[in-house]
Design a protein around this motif. Structure first.
Motif, PDB file in Angstrom:
ATOM      1  N   GLY A  77       0.310   3.837   2.426  1.00 13.58           N
ATOM      2  CA  GLY A  77      -0.880   3.831   1.567  1.00 13.58           C
ATOM      3  C   GLY A  77      -1.956   2.913   2.097  1.00 13.58           C
ATOM      4  N   ARG A  78      -1.565   1.755   2.641  1.00 13.23           N
ATOM      5  CA  ARG A  78      -2.542   0.831   3.219  1.00 13.23           C
ATOM      6  C   ARG A  78      -3.251   1.460   4.408  1.00 13.23           C
ATOM      7  N   ARG A  79      -2.490   2.152   5.272  1.00 12.71           N
ATOM      8  CA  ARG A  79      -3.108   2.787   6.434  1.00 12.71           C
ATOM      9  C   ARG A  79      -4.087   3.873   6.009  1.00 12.71           C
ATOM     10  N   ILE A  80      -3.695   4.655   5.007  1.00  8.02           N
ATOM     11  CA  ILE A  80      -4.572   5.728   4.526  1.00  8.02           C
ATOM     12  C   ILE A  80      -5.868   5.153   3.966  1.00  8.02           C
ATOM     13  N   LEU A  81      -5.766   4.086   3.183  1.00  8.99           N
ATOM     14  CA  LEU A  81      -6.969   3.480   2.606  1.00  8.99           C
ATOM     15  C   LEU A  81      -7.876   2.897   3.683  1.00  8.99           C
ATOM     16  N   ALA A  82      -7.295   2.221   4.689  1.00  7.45           N
ATOM     17  CA  ALA A  82      -8.101   1.648   5.763  1.00  7.45           C
ATOM     18  C   ALA A  82      -8.840   2.734   6.521  1.00  7.45           C
ATOM     19  N   GLU A  83      -8.161   3.847   6.813  1.00  6.95           N
ATOM     20  CA  GLU A  83      -8.807   4.950   7.525  1.00  6.95           C
ATOM     21  C   GLU A  83      -9.879   5.603   6.660  1.00  6.95           C
ATOM     22  N   ALA A  84      -9.623   5.698   5.367  1.00 14.93           N
ATOM     23  CA  ALA A  84     -10.603   6.320   4.470  1.00 14.93           C
ATOM     24  C   ALA A  84     -11.881   5.499   4.380  1.00 14.93           C
ATOM     25  N   TRP A  85     -11.745   4.179   4.264  1.00 16.44           N
ATOM     26  CA  TRP A  85     -12.932   3.325   4.191  1.00 16.44           C
ATOM     27  C   TRP A  85     -13.714   3.331   5.501  1.00 16.44           C
ATOM     28  N   ALA A  86     -13.058   3.613   6.611  1.00 19.53           N
ATOM     29  CA  ALA A  86     -13.722   3.564   7.915  1.00 19.53           C
ATOM     30  C   ALA A  86     -14.469   4.847   8.257  1.00 19.53           C
ATOM     31  N   ARG A  87     -14.118   5.959   7.609  1.00 19.22           N
ATOM     32  CA  ARG A  87     -14.761   7.217   7.985  1.00 19.22           C
ATOM     33  C   ARG A  87     -16.015   7.457   7.144  1.00 19.22           C
ATOM     34  N   PRO A  88     -16.996   8.175   7.706  1.00 16.80           N
ATOM     35  CA  PRO A  88     -18.227   8.459   6.945  1.00 16.80           C
ATOM     36  C   PRO A  88     -17.945   9.468   5.826  1.00 16.80           C
ATOM     37  N   ARG A  89     -18.689   9.353   4.739  1.00 18.87           N
ATOM     38  CA  ARG A  89     -18.573  10.329   3.668  1.00 18.87           C
ATOM     39  C   ARG A  89     -19.907  10.448   2.960  1.00 18.87           C
ATOM     40  N   ARG A 106       1.392   6.861  -5.261  1.00 21.65           N
ATOM     41  CA  ARG A 106       2.828   6.653  -5.198  1.00 21.65           C
ATOM     42  C   ARG A 106       3.164   5.239  -4.721  1.00 21.65           C
ATOM     43  N   ALA A 107       2.262   4.671  -3.910  1.00 25.41           N
ATOM     44  CA  ALA A 107       2.483   3.325  -3.377  1.00 25.41           C
ATOM     45  C   ALA A 107       2.037   2.236  -4.335  1.00 25.41           C
ATOM     46  N   SER A 108       1.417   2.609  -5.442  1.00 28.66           N
ATOM     47  CA  SER A 108       0.927   1.630  -6.398  1.00 28.66           C
ATOM     48  C   SER A 108       1.978   1.364  -7.456  1.00 28.66           C
ATOM     49  N   ILE A 109       2.102   0.112  -7.848  1.00 33.01           N
ATOM     50  CA  ILE A 109       3.084  -0.245  -8.871  1.00 33.01           C
ATOM     51  C   ILE A 109       2.740   0.393 -10.206  1.00 33.01           C
ATOM     52  N   SER A 110       1.478   0.799 -10.381  1.00 33.51           N
ATOM     53  CA  SER A 110       1.078   1.483 -11.612  1.00 33.51           C
ATOM     54  C   SER A 110       1.200   2.997 -11.475  1.00 33.51           C
ATOM     55  N   GLY A 111       1.696   3.459 -10.308  1.00 33.77           N
ATOM     56  CA  GLY A 111       1.866   4.889 -10.089  1.00 33.77           C
ATOM     57  C   GLY A 111       2.894   5.494 -11.034  1.00 33.77           C
ATOM     58  N   ARG A 112       2.879   6.805 -11.110  1.00 32.57           N
ATOM     59  CA  ARG A 112       3.745   7.470 -12.072  1.00 32.57           C
ATOM     60  C   ARG A 112       5.213   7.477 -11.649  1.00 32.57           C
ATOM     61  N   THR A 113       5.479   7.503 -10.361  1.00 36.31           N
ATOM     62  CA  THR A 113       6.860   7.542  -9.890  1.00 36.31           C
ATOM     63  C   THR A 113       7.295   6.146  -9.473  1.00 36.31           C
ATOM     64  N   GLN A 182      16.903  -3.723   4.253  1.00 36.08           N
ATOM     65  CA  GLN A 182      15.586  -3.643   3.642  1.00 36.08           C
ATOM     66  C   GLN A 182      15.735  -3.284   2.166  1.00 36.08           C
ATOM     67  N   PRO A 183      14.881  -3.819   1.301  1.00 33.41           N
ATOM     68  CA  PRO A 183      14.942  -3.384  -0.096  1.00 33.41           C
ATOM     69  C   PRO A 183      14.491  -1.934  -0.220  1.00 33.41           C
ATOM     70  N   SER A 184      15.132  -1.187  -1.087  1.00 30.86           N
ATOM     71  CA  SER A 184      14.690   0.196  -1.305  1.00 30.86           C
ATOM     72  C   SER A 184      13.388   0.227  -2.082  1.00 30.86           C
ATOM     73  N   VAL A 185      13.157  -0.808  -2.900  1.00 31.50           N
ATOM     74  CA  VAL A 185      11.891  -0.917  -3.627  1.00 31.50           C
ATOM     75  C   VAL A 185      11.478  -2.381  -3.687  1.00 31.50           C
ATOM     76  N   ILE A 186      10.201  -2.602  -3.922  1.00 34.05           N
ATOM     77  CA  ILE A 186       9.675  -3.936  -4.155  1.00 34.05           C
ATOM     78  C   ILE A 186       8.921  -3.926  -5.478  1.00 34.05           C
ATOM     79  N   GLY A 187       8.887  -5.067  -6.127  1.00 37.25           N
ATOM     80  CA  GLY A 187       8.272  -5.128  -7.440  1.00 37.25           C
ATOM     81  C   GLY A 187       6.762  -5.090  -7.405  1.00 37.25           C
ATOM     82  N   SER A 188       6.175  -5.473  -6.263  1.00 31.62           N
ATOM     83  CA  SER A 188       4.716  -5.488  -6.152  1.00 31.62           C
ATOM     84  C   SER A 188       4.328  -5.324  -4.698  1.00 31.62           C
ATOM     85  N   ASP A 189       3.310  -4.494  -4.448  1.00 29.83           N
ATOM     86  CA  ASP A 189       2.804  -4.370  -3.084  1.00 29.83           C
ATOM     87  C   ASP A 189       2.158  -5.670  -2.612  1.00 29.83           C
ATOM     88  N   ASN A 190       1.847  -6.570  -3.538  1.00 30.18           N
ATOM     89  CA  ASN A 190       1.253  -7.858  -3.172  1.00 30.18           C
ATOM     90  C   ASN A 190       2.222  -8.763  -2.421  1.00 30.18           C
TER      91      ASN A 190
END
Length: 341
Positions: A77-89, A106-113, A182-190
């Protein structure tokens, strides 16, 4: 590339001689994106860990009842966001495509899954420091390596991860662990650091204004106001707290970065001795208030702050605060103390 802190905008011990004996050295770590190995000092990199030594897990999160997000999803998710902010729109266009939005959500702790943790939560590597890179590294006799791990879930009412410190002699690790759990999940992306190499730099610090005698703190405040009494928000005004006292960002030693609370007594939980700052873990190396600490080598960066060198680790403690680890002045073998500011 080394990182160089610009000269401080004022000679504070010349202005206030009482501060001279209170000076301390700190080592700014200057984490930057990279591919560190277990042989390197790093934030978020692999650790030089003995294969025969059990990998630490969190005793408070030892079942599948804890839910979170998958670390691989967070990094993607971090890579996708970095690429999105870098491209023109086009103006008004969505930042993300619908497919990208699904992954980022899906990568956000507030996500539905939210996925359950599979068994005890393995600690994740946060910091590794070799004395060969940071000669000021303290520690028990015979050690030259500090390793810091934490549980990637909030603990109790402190809203902080539980931290463990390990001191070891690197020469004793003759058969390193190749693939730590490795943990299968983390409590916060922070709490998931991006792998960063370090560029240690020694600087001089002075106590935060919270720790100064009242008379001295008042005289410093008056000096700040005298620079431009009509506009204290003037960017040319030198601020003691943000420009002259405690360096922001990840660092070793130095002074405590007191901010939203006044100093309070902290003692070793084992012997009652005083404690001293060991390590500060901060998600931002500088911001608008502390921009004078921005390294010379990063002066040309003009992109978004949260995607730039100041935020290379992607860590975030509390509401953009920092985590300080303190060690006993009598024995570094005693349990550490932690605090958030």
């Amino acid at each position: 590339m080394p990182r160089t802190t610009p000269p401080r905008p004022a000679d504070v011990p010349a202005l206030f001689p009482e501060l001279a004996p209170l000076a301390r050295t700190a080592v700014r770590l200057h984490p930057r994106p990279g591919t560190p190995t277990a042989a390197d000092s790093s934030i978020g990199g692999p650790l030089l860990w003995p294969a025969e030594e059990p990998w630490p897990t969190c005793p408070d999160h030892n079942s599948a009842s804890h839910h979170g997000v998958a670390p691989d999803d967070v990094r993607l998710g971090r890579r996708i966001l970095a690429e999105a902010w870098a491209r023109p729109r086009a103006e008004g266009a969505d930042l993300l495509t619908p497919e990208e939005r699904v992954i980022v959500d899906r990568a956000s702790i507030s996500g539905r899954t939210r996925i359950p943790q599979d068994g005890p939560v393995p600690m994740i590597p946060v910091v590794q420091l070799y004395a060969s890179d940071v000669p000021a590294l303290p520690g028990p006799a015979g050690t030259d390596l500090l390793q810091v791990l934490w549980c990637p879930f909030d603990h109790d009412e402190d809203y902080l991860p539980a931290v463990e410190l390990y001191w070891r002699a690197s020469s004793d690790v003759t058969a390193p662990l190749v693939a730590p759990p490795q943990p299968s999940v983390i409590g916060s992306d922070n709490y998931l650091p991006e792998p960063c190499v370090l560029h240690p730099e020694t600087v001089t610090e002075y106590p935060a204004p919270h720790e100064l005698p009242e008379d001295l703190a008042e005289r410093i405040e008056a000096w700040e106001e005298d620079q431009n009494p009509n506009d204290l928000d003037d960017v040319t005004v030198v601020d003691y707290q943000y420009d002259l006292s405690v360096a922001p960002g990840c660092k070793l030693g130095g002074h405590a970065p007191w901010s939203f609370s006044d100093p309070f007594p902290m003692t070793c939980p084992e012997c009652g001795s005083d404690v001293r700052p060991l390590l500060t873990i901060d998600g931002t190396e500088w911001d608008g208030g502390s921009s004078s600490w921005r390294p010379v080598e990063d002066a040309d960066y003009t992109g978004l702050h949260f995607l730039g060198p100041a935020c290379a680790t992607h860590l975030n403690i509390g509401r953009s605060y920092n985590l300080q680890l303190y060690v006993c002045t009598a024995s570094p073998d005693h349990p550490h103390v932690q605090n958030m500011q």
